[in-house]
Design a protein around this motif. Structure first.
Motif, PDB file in Angstrom:
ATOM      1  N   PRO A  19    -115.747   5.881 -31.672  1.00  0.00           N
ATOM      2  CA  PRO A  19    -115.302   7.113 -30.994  1.00  0.00           C
ATOM      3  C   PRO A  19    -116.384   7.805 -30.768  1.00  0.00           C
ATOM      4  O   PRO A  19    -116.703   8.320 -29.559  1.00  0.00           O
ATOM      5  N   VAL A  20    -117.530   7.731 -31.570  1.00  0.00           N
ATOM      6  CA  VAL A  20    -118.882   8.284 -31.093  1.00  0.00           C
ATOM      7  C   VAL A  20    -119.650   7.551 -29.970  1.00  0.00           C
ATOM      8  O   VAL A  20    -120.318   8.274 -29.070  1.00  0.00           O
ATOM      9  N   ILE A  21    -119.596   6.306 -29.984  1.00  0.00           N
ATOM     10  CA  ILE A  21    -120.072   5.503 -28.984  1.00  0.00           C
ATOM     11  C   ILE A  21    -119.549   5.853 -27.642  1.00  0.00           C
ATOM     12  O   ILE A  21    -120.119   6.143 -26.736  1.00  0.00           O
ATOM     13  N   TYR A  22    -118.129   5.816 -27.722  1.00  0.00           N
ATOM     14  CA  TYR A  22    -117.634   6.078 -26.672  1.00  0.00           C
ATOM     15  C   TYR A  22    -117.569   7.695 -26.086  1.00  0.00           C
ATOM     16  O   TYR A  22    -117.544   7.673 -24.696  1.00  0.00           O
ATOM     17  N   SER A  23    -117.749   8.428 -26.966  1.00  0.00           N
ATOM     18  CA  SER A  23    -117.865   9.924 -26.498  1.00  0.00           C
ATOM     19  C   SER A  23    -119.457   9.958 -25.899  1.00  0.00           C
ATOM     20  O   SER A  23    -119.402  10.745 -24.655  1.00  0.00           O
ATOM     21  N   PHE A  24    -120.086   9.298 -26.451  1.00  0.00           N
ATOM     22  CA  PHE A  24    -121.747   9.288 -25.594  1.00  0.00           C
ATOM     23  C   PHE A  24    -121.632   8.717 -24.272  1.00  0.00           C
ATOM     24  O   PHE A  24    -122.158   9.149 -23.264  1.00  0.00           O
ATOM     25  N   LEU A  25    -120.903   7.533 -24.378  1.00  0.00           N
ATOM     26  CA  LEU A  25    -120.904   6.686 -23.103  1.00  0.00           C
ATOM     27  C   LEU A  25    -120.205   7.355 -22.000  1.00  0.00           C
ATOM     28  O   LEU A  25    -120.394   7.732 -20.779  1.00  0.00           O
ATOM     29  N   PHE A  26    -119.161   8.349 -22.388  1.00  0.00           N
ATOM     30  CA  PHE A  26    -118.346   9.184 -21.419  1.00  0.00           C
ATOM     31  C   PHE A  26    -119.224  10.233 -20.665  1.00  0.00           C
ATOM     32  O   PHE A  26    -119.267  10.368 -19.666  1.00  0.00           O
ATOM     33  N   VAL A  64    -113.362   3.950 -15.092  1.00  0.00           N
ATOM     34  CA  VAL A  64    -113.606   3.522 -16.634  1.00  0.00           C
ATOM     35  C   VAL A  64    -114.059   4.627 -17.554  1.00  0.00           C
ATOM     36  O   VAL A  64    -113.946   4.893 -18.733  1.00  0.00           O
ATOM     37  N   CYS A  65    -115.213   5.623 -17.009  1.00  0.00           N
ATOM     38  CA  CYS A  65    -115.631   6.623 -17.815  1.00  0.00           C
ATOM     39  C   CYS A  65    -114.457   7.434 -18.215  1.00  0.00           C
ATOM     40  O   CYS A  65    -114.340   8.140 -19.226  1.00  0.00           O
ATOM     41  N   SER A  66    -113.373   7.863 -17.181  1.00  0.00           N
ATOM     42  CA  SER A  66    -112.441   8.773 -17.459  1.00  0.00           C
ATOM     43  C   SER A  66    -111.367   7.996 -18.446  1.00  0.00           C
ATOM     44  O   SER A  66    -110.535   9.023 -19.290  1.00  0.00           O
ATOM     45  N   THR A  67    -111.516   6.972 -19.061  1.00  0.00           N
ATOM     46  CA  THR A  67    -110.774   6.171 -19.903  1.00  0.00           C
ATOM     47  C   THR A  67    -111.445   6.332 -21.251  1.00  0.00           C
ATOM     48  O   THR A  67    -110.639   6.186 -22.492  1.00  0.00           O
ATOM     49  N   MET A  68    -112.547   6.696 -21.364  1.00  0.00           N
ATOM     50  CA  MET A  68    -113.186   6.615 -22.593  1.00  0.00           C
ATOM     51  C   MET A  68    -112.891   7.867 -23.609  1.00  0.00           C
ATOM     52  O   MET A  68    -112.740   7.364 -24.894  1.00  0.00           O
ATOM     53  N   PRO A  69    -112.338   8.903 -23.283  1.00  0.00           N
ATOM     54  CA  PRO A  69    -111.930   9.964 -24.393  1.00  0.00           C
ATOM     55  C   PRO A  69    -110.452   9.242 -24.965  1.00  0.00           C
ATOM     56  O   PRO A  69    -110.496   9.475 -26.148  1.00  0.00           O
TER      57      PRO A  69
END
Length: 344
Positions: A19-26, A64-69
């Motif tokens: 979750p932390v990685i995906y939040s940063f990537l988002f 793809v970024c919109s799916t990260m949250p």
């Protein structure tokens, strides 16, 4: 379903790190791709083939970024949500399904950009290069990737395929949920899939390796030709384009190798190594798969950085926009977005 009795128990690496990685990537990916789209919309000509491919690549990146949250929420709370809950369905549909489909759009666009860059050289080629590449192949295939009309229709076709696959996957999942009941959203069906999802994954893996080999072949062919003309002739200003295009194709090859290749090598191995009753080993393999998937997704966030570092035209255009230069200056910058030195 095989291993359906085994309950997945995510570790801290899944519930916290992912979750932390995906939040940063988002955050990084959304900012970078929105900025890239803004520069392209202000500076590039919509009639240029390369621009069409890049716009679609940025669009896929943003999706793809919109799916990260949703992915961050799924890995953080998926083991607590019930399988039939609305939040689980939203996280799975808008997270896992849309992310995977758009991920393959980015792979397709990267391969198409590489082919377009490779085909660009034919425009400036001499007779020697015509002997290197089969004329019929160029006339029937390569030159199509340089035509704006073909580029538009090709991208429309890709997105129509994406829409059909997404709708079919969501419809199939909604029907399957009525037949099977799991206690939690983070379960074997979602993480491993059934027969249909495995077939789809196998087909997607085959498509990736086809794209990977296509880019690799383009780079190899270009390298051989560049090596020949360096031995026989002096590399003047006319041939500097070869080095630029070679670098761009190499960067695409590196992206496919570093970000996507590990996942697509592991995916078939993942299905082979799955044990029947060893739940601990299943959890371990699932978490490896999820982190390799995260590596694939990370490409959408680093792509704007690569464009900024390697493309001088993009960098100058960004600087000129930030300085609020005159409209005449903007037009002059727009004119240098040429097919000969397209951005990554």
């Amino acid at each position: 379903m095989r291993n359906s009795t085994c309950g997945l128990q995510p570790s801290l690496a899944t519930t916290v790190a992912l979750p932390v990685i995906y939040s940063f990537l988002f955050i990084a990916g959304s900012f970078g791709n929105i900025l890239t789209a803004w520069v392209f919309s202000r500076q590039a000509s919509t009639k240029r083939t390369q621009y069409i491919y890049l716009v679609n690549l940025v669009t896929a990146n943003l999706l793809v970024c919109s799916t990260m949250p949703f992915l961050a929420g799924y890995f953080a709370k998926g083991n607590e949500w019930t399988y039939g809950s609305e939040v689980c369905r939203v996280a799975y549909h808008l997270g896992t399904i849309v992310m995977h489909v758009c991920m393959y759009v980015t792979i397709t666009m990267l391969c198409t950009i590489a082919l377009s860059q490779y085909a660009t050289l034919k425009k400036n080629n001499d007779t020697q290069y015509s002997q290197t590449v089969t004329k019929n192949l160029y006339r029937n295939v390569l030159q199509k990737f340089r035509q704006p009309k073909f580029a538009k229709y090709f991208c429309i076709f890709i997105w129509l395929v994406v829409l059909c696959i997404t709708v079919a996957a969501i419809t199939y999942d909604a029907r399957a949920r009525r037949e099977q009941i799991f206690h939690t959203c983070y379960n074997m069906k979602v993480e491993i899939g059934e027969y249909t999802s495995k077939i789809a994954a196998s087909f997607a893996t085959a498509c990736f390796f086809l794209s990977f080999l296509t880019v690799l072949l383009s780079y190899y062919s270009l390298s051989r030709h560049l090596s020949k003309i360096q031995k026989n002739t002096h590399i003047g200003q006319k041939h500097l384009i070869y080095k630029t295009v070679k670098r761009n194709i190499l960067v695409i090859q590196i992206i496919l190798t570093v970000c996507f290749l590990p996942y697509h090598i592991f995916r078939p191995i993942f299905y082979v190594l799955l044990p029947e009753d060893d739940c601990s080993r299943i959890n371990y393999l699932v978490e490896i798969k999820n982190f390799l998937t995260c590596l694939c997704v990370s490409r959408c966030s680093i792509d704007p950085v690569i464009t900024f570092l390697l493309d001088k035209t993009f960098k100058k255009s960004l600087y000129s926009l930030c300085k609020k230069s005159t409209p005449e200056h903007h037009q002059r910058r727009a004119d240098i977005f040429t097919e000969e030195t397209p951005p990554i």
